[in-house]
Design a protein around this motif. Structure first.
Motif, mmCIF file in Angstrom:
data_model
loop_
_atom_site.group_PDB
_atom_site.id
_atom_site.type_symbol
_atom_site.label_atom_id
_atom_site.label_comp_id
_atom_site.label_asym_id
_atom_site.label_seq_id
_atom_site.Cartn_x
_atom_site.Cartn_y
_atom_site.Cartn_z
ATOM 1 N N UNK A 582 9.053 -8.900 -5.461
ATOM 2 C CA UNK A 582 9.588 -7.680 -6.060
ATOM 3 C C UNK A 582 8.462 -6.716 -6.409
ATOM 4 N N UNK A 583 7.368 -7.260 -6.927
ATOM 5 C CA UNK A 583 6.232 -6.414 -7.290
ATOM 6 C C UNK A 583 5.597 -5.775 -6.061
ATOM 7 N N UNK A 584 5.588 -6.486 -4.927
ATOM 8 C CA UNK A 584 5.030 -5.907 -3.701
ATOM 9 C C UNK A 584 5.792 -4.645 -3.303
ATOM 10 N N UNK A 585 7.108 -4.700 -3.419
ATOM 11 C CA UNK A 585 7.913 -3.518 -3.111
ATOM 12 C C UNK A 585 7.627 -2.420 -4.135
ATOM 13 N N UNK A 586 7.589 -2.805 -5.409
ATOM 14 C CA UNK A 586 7.280 -1.864 -6.494
ATOM 15 C C UNK A 586 5.931 -1.184 -6.252
ATOM 16 N N UNK A 587 4.926 -1.971 -5.945
ATOM 17 C CA UNK A 587 3.593 -1.415 -5.714
ATOM 18 C C UNK A 587 3.580 -0.468 -4.512
ATOM 19 N N UNK A 588 4.307 -0.813 -3.456
ATOM 20 C CA UNK A 588 4.362 0.048 -2.273
ATOM 21 C C UNK A 588 4.946 1.405 -2.637
ATOM 22 N N UNK A 590 5.064 2.842 -5.613
ATOM 23 C CA UNK A 590 4.132 3.567 -6.473
ATOM 24 C C UNK A 590 3.000 4.177 -5.640
ATOM 25 N N UNK A 591 2.502 3.387 -4.692
ATOM 26 C CA UNK A 591 1.392 3.877 -3.856
ATOM 27 C C UNK A 591 1.803 5.051 -2.991
ATOM 28 N N UNK A 592 3.126 5.231 -2.812
ATOM 29 C CA UNK A 592 3.620 6.360 -2.034
ATOM 30 C C UNK A 592 4.238 7.419 -2.944
ATOM 31 N N UNK A 593 3.711 7.465 -4.175
ATOM 32 C CA UNK A 593 3.966 8.562 -5.108
ATOM 33 C C UNK A 593 5.387 8.611 -5.652
ATOM 34 N N UNK A 594 6.052 7.458 -5.721
ATOM 35 C CA UNK A 594 7.301 7.396 -6.464
ATOM 36 C C UNK A 594 6.951 7.247 -7.944
ATOM 37 N N UNK A 595 7.628 8.001 -8.798
ATOM 38 C CA UNK A 595 7.340 7.994 -10.239
ATOM 39 C C UNK A 595 7.547 6.591 -10.818
ATOM 40 N N UNK A 596 6.519 5.973 -11.388
ATOM 41 C CA UNK A 596 6.664 4.620 -11.951
ATOM 42 C C UNK A 596 7.709 4.539 -13.053
ATOM 43 N N UNK A 597 7.978 5.654 -13.729
ATOM 44 C CA UNK A 597 8.959 5.642 -14.811
ATOM 45 C C UNK A 597 10.372 5.366 -14.301
ATOM 46 N N UNK A 598 10.581 5.535 -13.001
ATOM 47 C CA UNK A 598 11.910 5.309 -12.436
ATOM 48 C C UNK A 598 12.088 3.885 -11.925
ATOM 49 N N UNK A 599 11.054 3.067 -12.013
ATOM 50 C CA UNK A 599 11.075 1.757 -11.371
ATOM 51 C C UNK A 599 10.758 0.639 -12.350
ATOM 52 N N UNK A 600 11.421 -0.494 -12.146
ATOM 53 C CA UNK A 600 11.008 -1.757 -12.754
ATOM 54 C C UNK A 600 11.164 -2.821 -11.680
ATOM 55 N N UNK A 601 10.505 -3.952 -11.877
ATOM 56 C CA UNK A 601 10.688 -5.051 -10.926
ATOM 57 C C UNK A 601 10.925 -6.336 -11.712
#
Length: 632
Positions: A582-588, A590-601
């Motif tokens: 799940x974190x691998x998807x989350x990190x991907x 984030x690395x492509x400029x998706x706002x971290x505030x919109x995501x949890x894993x």
């Protein structure tokens, strides 16, 4: 016919020769009848001319010029056997009377399947010096036809044509059949009192139903419609219309789109496809993005050539000639691009064959170039004209028309099993229905199928508004991802493998799209990890791109990325593995400029199975990556 122009050229030459004062006879009555025959020819009274020439020969059987003129007249009247007899009499009387007679008789003998005799006469013609390059090339072509035909007759291919029956064929002419990918609909041309219109038949319980008039939106009482190509899903019909008031040239290519159970009005394709010249015989590729067609426009290799145009963001691109491995100095027509997008069937009188037009197949090489065509062989090809065919999506059967087999009258439509070595690559089709998960109403949604190896789209279209259905043909031997999306809904993803697929069995999919609501989930079926690993596989890129597009289109949505495993192995290790995935998807993201505030894993290990952990198939379902709407 291929020999018509040559015939009239030789006829003019022979008439000028016969106008000389000296003949091979001194019989005045024979010369008188010969002169009368020439006058009748000038007045287009050919039957009378034949009678007068026969009288001249009756007066003197050695009157060579009269035999030559009579042979020409018989050929003009399509009495080929009589023409051959007359030309052979000339050769017997004086072998060197005219070198042209050897080319003429050889050409006609090929049309009558007298290949050995034709080869002898054509080879004799080629021994003469001073013949023009054009005639020399033509004679060499005829010699190749003879050599091929003699060999083909000794090695016939399997061919058992079956008439498609009275629900398709009538006492009128039926021809130019095309079928949809699921082989459940066939559209063809029927000619009634010189007017060509389209008819359609559907297959119900493996039986073709009585053909019906296609649509008065497409068919017209004043113009002919023919030479059609239908998209694999049956929604678009490309066809040829000639001399229509909205056309650009004598014959143009038109397209119509299906609207519910009827068709919309067709429109003329704009330049650069249609020109003031002649464009005809379209064939659309499986992905709907490449149109093959026939044209006599400038820049070709012969009379009629096969061209292609590719659809771009700005419309149809500049047509490209298929090149000298397809086109010849003669005529290539009736292209049919199979749904594998790499096997092309067409007819030609330029490549070695049985005489007149033969059917050929060419395959696209790995270098992107078409290979030298293969003749389909005898008795699929004969000494007559074979004008075109289409194949089913699975490549096992072909449809064609013929007036040489005992049918219901005129041209009838037949089917036959294609010999294995002439078949295209194995393809199948994906047939799906998209509906709202709550209301069960059909949805018009974007459908995309990707080759997972290179993430290249092989199909991009929309499910229909009326039924929510779509149909796509795809080649075997690869892994594919399926994505379906619509604004206001969660997207759907699926994957399937055709690496070991050897049959034409289709994939049928029913998809229910979930509205965007808190708590709703999407299984990301095209996210891939190696066994017991959490590094994303390259094939996951297209799915991750879809997820990012979804988040961009819905900027207020928050999601949880979750990882899940089956129950095999250590629970603690499974829990950790699910979190890391799940974190691998989350990190991907984030690395492509998706706002971290919109995501949890979060990782759930084995605690939330969606299937019993009893079989390998069910355990594979439980090993998954999901996202869930947490806020909107």
């Amino acid at each position: 016919m291929k020999s018509t122009i040559l015939f009239f050229l030789l006829l003019l030459l022979s008439v000028s020769t016969f106008a000389q004062a000296q003949y091979s006879t001194t019989n005045k009555e024979a010369i008188k009848n010969f002169a009368l025959a020439n006058q009748s020819i000038d007045e287009h009274m050919y039957d009378q001319a034949i009678t007068q020439l026969q009288k001249a020969i009756a007066e003197d059987a050695g009157f060579i010029e009269a035999h030559a003129q009579l042979g020409d007249m018989m050929h003009l009247q399509r009495n080929n056997v009589g023409a051959i007899q007359e030309f052979n009499k000339i050769i017997a009387l004086n072998p060197d009377f005219s070198r042209a007679v050897y080319l003429k008789v050889g050409d006609i003998e090929i049309s009558e399947a007298m290949y050995s005799d034709a080869l002898k006469h054509v080879q004799k013609y080629l021994t003469y010096t001073g013949i023009t390059d054009e005639k020399k090339r033509y004679a060499q072509k005829l010699a190749k036809d003879c050599l091929f035909a003699i060999e083909a007759l000794q090695h016939p291919v399997p061919f058992k044509p079956i008439n498609m029956g009275p629900n398709i064929n009538t006492a009128n002419d039926e021809y130019s059949p095309v079928a949809t990918a699921d082989d459940n609909t066939i559209i063809f041309t029927r000619q009634i009192k010189r007017n060509e219109d389209f008819y359609q038949s559907n297959k119900v319980n493996s039986e073709w139903q009585k053909a019906v008039y296609l649509s008065d939106k497409i068919n017209t009482p004043d113009y002919n419609e023919g030479s059609e190509s239908i998209s694999q899903d049956g929604k678009f019909l490309f066809f040829t219309g000639c001399n229509r008031p909205d056309g650009l040239g004598r014959c143009d290519i038109y397209v119509a789109q299906k609207k519910g159970d009827d068709w919309g009005r067709p429109f003329d394709l704009s330049p650069p496809i249609n020109t003031p010249g002649w464009e005809s015989q379209p064939s659309i590729s499986a992905d709907g993005r490449t149109l093959y067609f026939v044209s006599n426009r400038k820049g070709g290799y012969g009379g009629y050539d096969i061209w292609k145009s590719t659809l771009t963001a700005k419309g149809w691109g500049e047509p490209e000639n298929l090149g000298p491995t397809i086109n010849t100095p003669y005529n290539e027509q009736s292209p049919f691009i199979h749904p594998d997008d790499s096997t092309l069937y067409f007819c030609s009188n330029g490549w070695p064959g049985m005489g007149n037009q033969d059917l050929f197949v060419s395959r696209l090489g790995k270098d992107g170039k078409w290979k030298v065509p293969q003749n389909l062989g005898y008795p699929i090809n004969t000494n007559g004209d074979e004008s075109g065919l289409c194949l089913t999506a699975n490549g096992s059967y072909a449809f064609f028309s013929s007036n040489k087999l005992s049918g219901y009258g005129g041209f009838d439509i037949y089917t036959f099993e294609v010999p294995p070595n002439l078949r295209p690559n194995v393809v199948t089709y994906v047939k799906g229905f998209v509906s709202d998960a709550k209301t069960k109403q059909p949805l018009e949604a974007a459908v995309e199928i990707l080759d997972l190896e290179n993430t290249r789209p092989v199909y991009q279209d929309y499910s229909s508004f009326e039924k929510g259905d779509f149909l796509a043909t795809i080649a075997s031997g690869k892994n594919y991802g399926l994505n379906i999306s619509k604004p206001g809904y969660l997207f759907y993803s699926e994957n399937f493998s055709l690496v070991k697929h050897t049959s034409g069995n289709p994939f049928n999919i029913t998809v229910f799209l979930e509205p965007i609501e808190v708590g709703n989930k999407v299984i990301l079926k095209n996210i891939f990890f190696d066994t017991n690993k959490y590094e994303l596989e390259p094939e996951s890129r297209s799915e991750l791109q879809k997820l990012m597009e979804f988040l961009a289109l819905n900027p207020t949505i928050h999601i949880e990325v979750s990882g899940h495993t089956d129950n095999v192995g250590n629970d603690e290790l499974n829990q950790k593995l699910s979190e890391n995935r799940a974190k691998s998807v989350y990190d991907y993201l984030i690395s492509h400029k998706v706002d971290p505030a919109r995501l949890v894993f979060k990782g759930y290990g084995k605690t939330q199975p969606i299937a019993p952990n009893l079989t390998d198939e069910d355990r594979a379902k439980n090993r998954r990556t999901e996202f869930k709407i947490t806020a909107k």
